[in-house]
Design a protein around this motif. Structure first.
Motif, PDB file in Angstrom:
ATOM      1  N   SER A 128      38.662 -74.409  -7.256  1.00 43.28           N
ATOM      2  CA  SER A 128      38.902 -75.847  -7.217  1.00 43.28           C
ATOM      3  C   SER A 128      40.137 -76.204  -8.028  1.00 43.28           C
ATOM      4  CB  SER A 128      37.695 -76.600  -7.768  1.00 43.28           C
ATOM      5  OG  SER A 128      37.978 -77.972  -7.854  1.00 43.28           O
ATOM      6  N   THR A 129      40.967 -77.028  -7.453  1.00 43.56           N
ATOM      7  CA  THR A 129      42.130 -77.541  -8.189  1.00 43.56           C
ATOM      8  C   THR A 129      41.911 -78.984  -8.612  1.00 43.56           C
ATOM      9  OG1 THR A 129      43.182 -78.187  -6.116  1.00 43.56           O
ATOM     10  CG2 THR A 129      43.729 -76.000  -6.991  1.00 43.56           C
ATOM     11  N   ALA A 130      40.716 -79.515  -8.297  1.00 45.14           N
ATOM     12  CA  ALA A 130      40.408 -80.896  -8.695  1.00 45.14           C
ATOM     13  C   ALA A 130      40.209 -80.936 -10.205  1.00 45.14           C
ATOM     14  CB  ALA A 130      39.146 -81.365  -7.981  1.00 45.14           C
ATOM     15  N   ARG A 131      40.712 -81.977 -10.808  1.00 40.13           N
ATOM     16  CA  ARG A 131      40.559 -82.156 -12.255  1.00 40.13           C
ATOM     17  C   ARG A 131      39.255 -82.878 -12.509  1.00 40.13           C
ATOM     18  NH1 ARG A 131      45.744 -84.010 -15.242  1.00 40.13           N
ATOM     19  NH2 ARG A 131      45.298 -82.243 -16.573  1.00 40.13           N
ATOM     20  N   VAL A 132      38.514 -82.383 -13.426  1.00 33.44           N
ATOM     21  CA  VAL A 132      37.256 -83.011 -13.800  1.00 33.44           C
ATOM     22  C   VAL A 132      37.519 -83.874 -15.022  1.00 33.44           C
ATOM     23  CG1 VAL A 132      34.885 -82.608 -14.562  1.00 33.44           C
ATOM     24  CG2 VAL A 132      35.948 -81.052 -12.923  1.00 33.44           C
ATOM     25  N   THR A 133      37.207 -85.154 -14.908  1.00 27.17           N
ATOM     26  CA  THR A 133      37.432 -86.084 -16.006  1.00 27.17           C
ATOM     27  C   THR A 133      36.092 -86.337 -16.699  1.00 27.17           C
ATOM     28  OG1 THR A 133      39.170 -87.113 -14.707  1.00 27.17           O
ATOM     29  CG2 THR A 133      38.366 -88.336 -16.634  1.00 27.17           C
ATOM     30  N   GLU A 134      36.058 -86.099 -18.007  1.00 27.35           N
ATOM     31  CA  GLU A 134      34.827 -86.316 -18.756  1.00 27.35           C
ATOM     32  C   GLU A 134      34.515 -87.795 -18.824  1.00 27.35           C
ATOM     33  OE1 GLU A 134      34.165 -84.235 -22.421  1.00 27.35           O
ATOM     34  OE2 GLU A 134      35.586 -82.694 -21.807  1.00 27.35           O
TER      35      GLU A 134
END
Length: 136
Positions: A128-134
């Motif tokens: 996955s290249t999606a950024r996970v935002t906390e």
């Protein structure tokens, strides 16, 4: 140049052919499909594949790319194999086919290695290249 026959269900063979035409921008020469007719006897398939090999081979040999090893149609193809002249690789996928088409001026042994490596290296687990935002 080594000739190539796709030994698959007709729809699969046509799908691979359409995809390779899109990727390469044209239909490669000396590339053909031997569609599988599941109502055809093994002897009839051997005869049809033998005729297709004679038609497409221009002296450099023929590489048969098939879907599943051990199936009735690959067992039929195995009856026609002549090491270095008529060879079979199963497990065809688009990366394998594209690689083979790009290297078919090599020797048959080198092309067989390219087919196997193209098939294996074309299977990739994506990351996955999606950024996970906390906090969201």
């Amino acid at each position: 140049m080594i000739s190539i026959i796709l030994l698959t269900q007709e729809e699969m063979g046509r799908g691979l052919l359409n995809a390779v035409e899109h990727v390469l921008g044209n239909r490669p020469e000396r590339l053909d499909i031997q569609p599988i007719d599941y109502h055809q006897s093994q002897e009839a398939l051997v005869q049809a594949l033998s005729e297709r090999i004679r038609t497409i081979d221009q002296g450099d040999g023929v590489l048969v790319l098939a879907d599943i090893y051990g199936s009735s149609h690959t067992n039929a193809a195995c009856q026609l194999l002549e090491p270095g002249r008529i060879e079979l690789v199963s497990g065809i996928n688009l990366p394998m086919l594209v690689r083979v088409l790009n290297y078919r001026n090599l020797s048959m042994d080198a092309l067989l290695r390219k087919a196997q490596s193209g098939g294996k290296e074309g299977i990739v687990r994506a990351i996955s290249t999606a950024r996970v935002t906390e906090g969201k």
